[in-house]
Design a protein around this motif. Sequence first.
Motif, PDB file in Angstrom:
ATOM      1  N   GLY A 113     -26.796  55.565 -25.360  1.00  0.00           N
ATOM      2  CA  GLY A 113     -27.269  56.556 -24.413  1.00  0.00           C
ATOM      3  C   GLY A 113     -26.144  57.159 -23.617  1.00  0.00           C
ATOM      4  O   GLY A 113     -24.969  56.851 -23.823  1.00  0.00           O
ATOM      5  N   LYS A 114     -26.533  58.019 -22.695  1.00  0.00           N
ATOM      6  CA  LYS A 114     -25.570  58.666 -21.804  1.00  0.00           C
ATOM      7  C   LYS A 114     -26.261  59.005 -20.495  1.00  0.00           C
ATOM      8  O   LYS A 114     -27.470  59.240 -20.471  1.00  0.00           O
ATOM      9  CB  LYS A 114     -24.988  59.909 -22.460  1.00  0.00           C
ATOM     10  N   VAL A 115     -25.479  58.989 -19.413  1.00  0.00           N
ATOM     11  CA  VAL A 115     -26.022  59.316 -18.092  1.00  0.00           C
ATOM     12  C   VAL A 115     -25.068  60.219 -17.325  1.00  0.00           C
ATOM     13  O   VAL A 115     -23.861  60.226 -17.567  1.00  0.00           O
ATOM     14  CB  VAL A 115     -26.310  58.062 -17.219  1.00  0.00           C
ATOM     15  N   ALA A 116     -25.657  60.956 -16.392  1.00  0.00           N
ATOM     16  CA  ALA A 116     -24.910  61.638 -15.338  1.00  0.00           C
ATOM     17  C   ALA A 116     -25.186  60.838 -14.079  1.00  0.00           C
ATOM     18  O   ALA A 116     -26.308  60.352 -13.875  1.00  0.00           O
ATOM     19  CB  ALA A 116     -25.381  63.077 -15.183  1.00  0.00           C
ATOM     20  N   ALA A 117     -24.180  60.656 -13.241  1.00  0.00           N
ATOM     21  CA  ALA A 117     -24.347  59.781 -12.071  1.00  0.00           C
ATOM     22  C   ALA A 117     -23.764  60.413 -10.816  1.00  0.00           C
ATOM     23  O   ALA A 117     -22.775  61.148 -10.875  1.00  0.00           O
ATOM     24  CB  ALA A 117     -23.676  58.433 -12.335  1.00  0.00           C
ATOM     25  N   ARG A 118     -24.382  60.080  -9.686  1.00  0.00           N
ATOM     26  CA  ARG A 118     -23.878  60.431  -8.353  1.00  0.00           C
ATOM     27  C   ARG A 118     -23.875  59.163  -7.531  1.00  0.00           C
ATOM     28  O   ARG A 118     -24.720  58.288  -7.702  1.00  0.00           O
ATOM     29  CB  ARG A 118     -24.816  61.435  -7.670  1.00  0.00           C
ATOM     30  N   TYR A 119     -22.913  59.071  -6.617  1.00  0.00           N
ATOM     31  CA  TYR A 119     -22.782  57.900  -5.755  1.00  0.00           C
ATOM     32  C   TYR A 119     -22.687  58.341  -4.305  1.00  0.00           C
ATOM     33  O   TYR A 119     -22.162  59.412  -3.998  1.00  0.00           O
ATOM     34  CB  TYR A 119     -21.554  57.068  -6.154  1.00  0.00           C
ATOM     35  N   HIS A 120     -23.208  57.469  -3.414  1.00  0.00           N
ATOM     36  CA  HIS A 120     -23.268  57.759  -1.982  1.00  0.00           C
ATOM     37  C   HIS A 120     -22.832  56.511  -1.228  1.00  0.00           C
ATOM     38  O   HIS A 120     -23.307  55.413  -1.519  1.00  0.00           O
ATOM     39  CB  HIS A 120     -24.695  58.135  -1.572  1.00  0.00           C
ATOM     40  N   THR A 121     -21.942  56.697  -0.258  1.00  0.00           N
ATOM     41  CA  THR A 121     -21.465  55.547   0.508  1.00  0.00           C
ATOM     42  C   THR A 121     -21.020  55.968   1.899  1.00  0.00           C
ATOM     43  O   THR A 121     -20.621  57.108   2.121  1.00  0.00           O
ATOM     44  CB  THR A 121     -20.288  54.856  -0.226  1.00  0.00           C
ATOM     45  N   GLY A 122     -21.097  55.014   2.823  1.00  0.00           N
ATOM     46  CA  GLY A 122     -20.539  55.192   4.158  1.00  0.00           C
ATOM     47  C   GLY A 122     -19.180  54.518   4.276  1.00  0.00           C
ATOM     48  O   GLY A 122     -18.518  54.626   5.302  1.00  0.00           O
ATOM     49  N   GLY A 123     -18.758  53.827   3.221  1.00  0.00           N
ATOM     50  CA  GLY A 123     -17.471  53.142   3.212  1.00  0.00           C
ATOM     51  C   GLY A 123     -16.331  54.144   3.139  1.00  0.00           C
ATOM     52  O   GLY A 123     -16.195  54.858   2.140  1.00  0.00           O
ATOM     53  N   GLN A 125     -13.213  53.962   2.567  1.00  0.00           N
ATOM     54  CA  GLN A 125     -12.279  53.840   1.444  1.00  0.00           C
ATOM     55  C   GLN A 125     -12.843  54.400   0.142  1.00  0.00           C
ATOM     56  O   GLN A 125     -12.097  54.635  -0.816  1.00  0.00           O
ATOM     57  CB  GLN A 125     -11.808  52.392   1.271  1.00  0.00           C
ATOM     58  N   TYR A 126     -14.160  54.624   0.087  1.00  0.00           N
ATOM     59  CA  TYR A 126     -14.806  55.169  -1.100  1.00  0.00           C
ATOM     60  C   TYR A 126     -15.466  56.521  -0.817  1.00  0.00           C
ATOM     61  O   TYR A 126     -16.264  57.002  -1.616  1.00  0.00           O
ATOM     62  CB  TYR A 126     -15.850  54.186  -1.641  1.00  0.00           C
ATOM     63  N   GLY A 127     -15.120  57.132   0.293  1.00  0.00           N
ATOM     64  CA  GLY A 127     -15.718  58.409   0.688  1.00  0.00           C
ATOM     65  C   GLY A 127     -15.586  59.499  -0.364  1.00  0.00           C
ATOM     66  O   GLY A 127     -16.442  60.381  -0.462  1.00  0.00           O
ATOM     67  N   TRP A 128     -14.546  59.453  -1.166  1.00  0.00           N
ATOM     68  CA  TRP A 128     -14.342  60.435  -2.234  1.00  0.00           C
ATOM     69  C   TRP A 128     -15.501  60.432  -3.233  1.00  0.00           C
ATOM     70  O   TRP A 128     -15.772  61.453  -3.879  1.00  0.00           O
ATOM     71  CB  TRP A 128     -13.011  60.181  -2.951  1.00  0.00           C
ATOM     72  N   LEU A 129     -16.228  59.296  -3.355  1.00  0.00           N
ATOM     73  CA  LEU A 129     -17.370  59.230  -4.270  1.00  0.00           C
ATOM     74  C   LEU A 129     -18.519  60.141  -3.835  1.00  0.00           C
ATOM     75  O   LEU A 129     -19.304  60.591  -4.669  1.00  0.00           O
ATOM     76  CB  LEU A 129     -17.890  57.797  -4.382  1.00  0.00           C
ATOM     77  N   ASN A 130     -18.624  60.412  -2.536  1.00  0.00           N
ATOM     78  CA  ASN A 130     -19.688  61.287  -2.035  1.00  0.00           C
ATOM     79  C   ASN A 130     -19.552  62.713  -2.565  1.00  0.00           C
ATOM     80  O   ASN A 130     -20.510  63.472  -2.533  1.00  0.00           O
ATOM     81  CB  ASN A 130     -19.694  61.295  -0.502  1.00  0.00           C
ATOM     82  N   ARG A 131     -18.363  63.077  -3.045  1.00  0.00           N
ATOM     83  CA  ARG A 131     -18.103  64.418  -3.575  1.00  0.00           C
ATOM     84  C   ARG A 131     -17.966  64.414  -5.092  1.00  0.00           C
ATOM     85  O   ARG A 131     -17.591  65.414  -5.685  1.00  0.00           O
ATOM     86  CB  ARG A 131     -16.818  64.970  -2.974  1.00  0.00           C
ATOM     87  N   ALA A 132     -18.233  63.285  -5.725  1.00  0.00           N
ATOM     88  CA  ALA A 132     -17.958  63.124  -7.148  1.00  0.00           C
ATOM     89  C   ALA A 132     -19.204  63.285  -8.011  1.00  0.00           C
ATOM     90  O   ALA A 132     -20.322  63.002  -7.577  1.00  0.00           O
ATOM     91  CB  ALA A 132     -17.352  61.741  -7.394  1.00  0.00           C
ATOM     92  N   VAL A 133     -18.971  63.718  -9.226  1.00  0.00           N
ATOM     93  CA  VAL A 133     -19.969  63.676 -10.287  1.00  0.00           C
ATOM     94  C   VAL A 133     -19.367  62.816 -11.385  1.00  0.00           C
ATOM     95  O   VAL A 133     -18.190  62.944 -11.723  1.00  0.00           O
ATOM     96  CB  VAL A 133     -20.300  65.082 -10.824  1.00  0.00           C
ATOM     97  N   CYS A 134     -20.168  61.921 -11.925  1.00  0.00           N
ATOM     98  CA  CYS A 134     -19.681  60.971 -12.928  1.00  0.00           C
ATOM     99  C   CYS A 134     -20.552  61.045 -14.180  1.00  0.00           C
ATOM    100  O   CYS A 134     -21.664  61.558 -14.142  1.00  0.00           O
ATOM    101  CB  CYS A 134     -19.717  59.555 -12.351  1.00  0.00           C
TER     102      CYS A 134
END
Length: 155
Positions: A113-123, A125-134
């Motif tokens: 299979g395959k997925v598109a993913a989004r991540y959300h965090t208040g951390g 050190q990982y704030g860049w994930l809030n702007r990411a598409v994976c």
Amino acid sequence: MTAPFLNLEPLFDLHIKLRKEVEQVGSTPEGLRIHLFVDEGECVGPKVRGRLRRGGGDWFVLRPDGVGLLNVRCTIETHDGALIFGEHLGLLEFGERGYERFLSGQRSASLPGKVAARYHTGGAQYGWLNRAVCAASVQADLQRLEVDYRMYLLA
């Protein structure tokens, strides 16, 4: 004007073990609805490391055409204590007669299979994930109730 090419940067590999208790809602107009829940999981990679918390799961639908619709929600607790909420939407390929095989009790040990993913965090050190598409490739083993992801950051 042309859009720039996308690069894939390795983010992490994710191994998930699902609980044996499966919530089978049944056949709906969209297909067979099944809810699967996370028992445990490990996230290992160059940008994120940690474990999956219990309580996440997949609100899954298997369509009559043999395509499984993944709708995953999970929380990663990183090695340094941050919490990252993940949303994964994608497809799992059961094959042309996969719906009928699944209904007859046959559980495949190898579903791609395959997925598109989004991540959300208040951390911070990982704030860049809030702007990411994976995006990830997925391999599911329904006999063992285990799923493996190879997740990439679209850069």
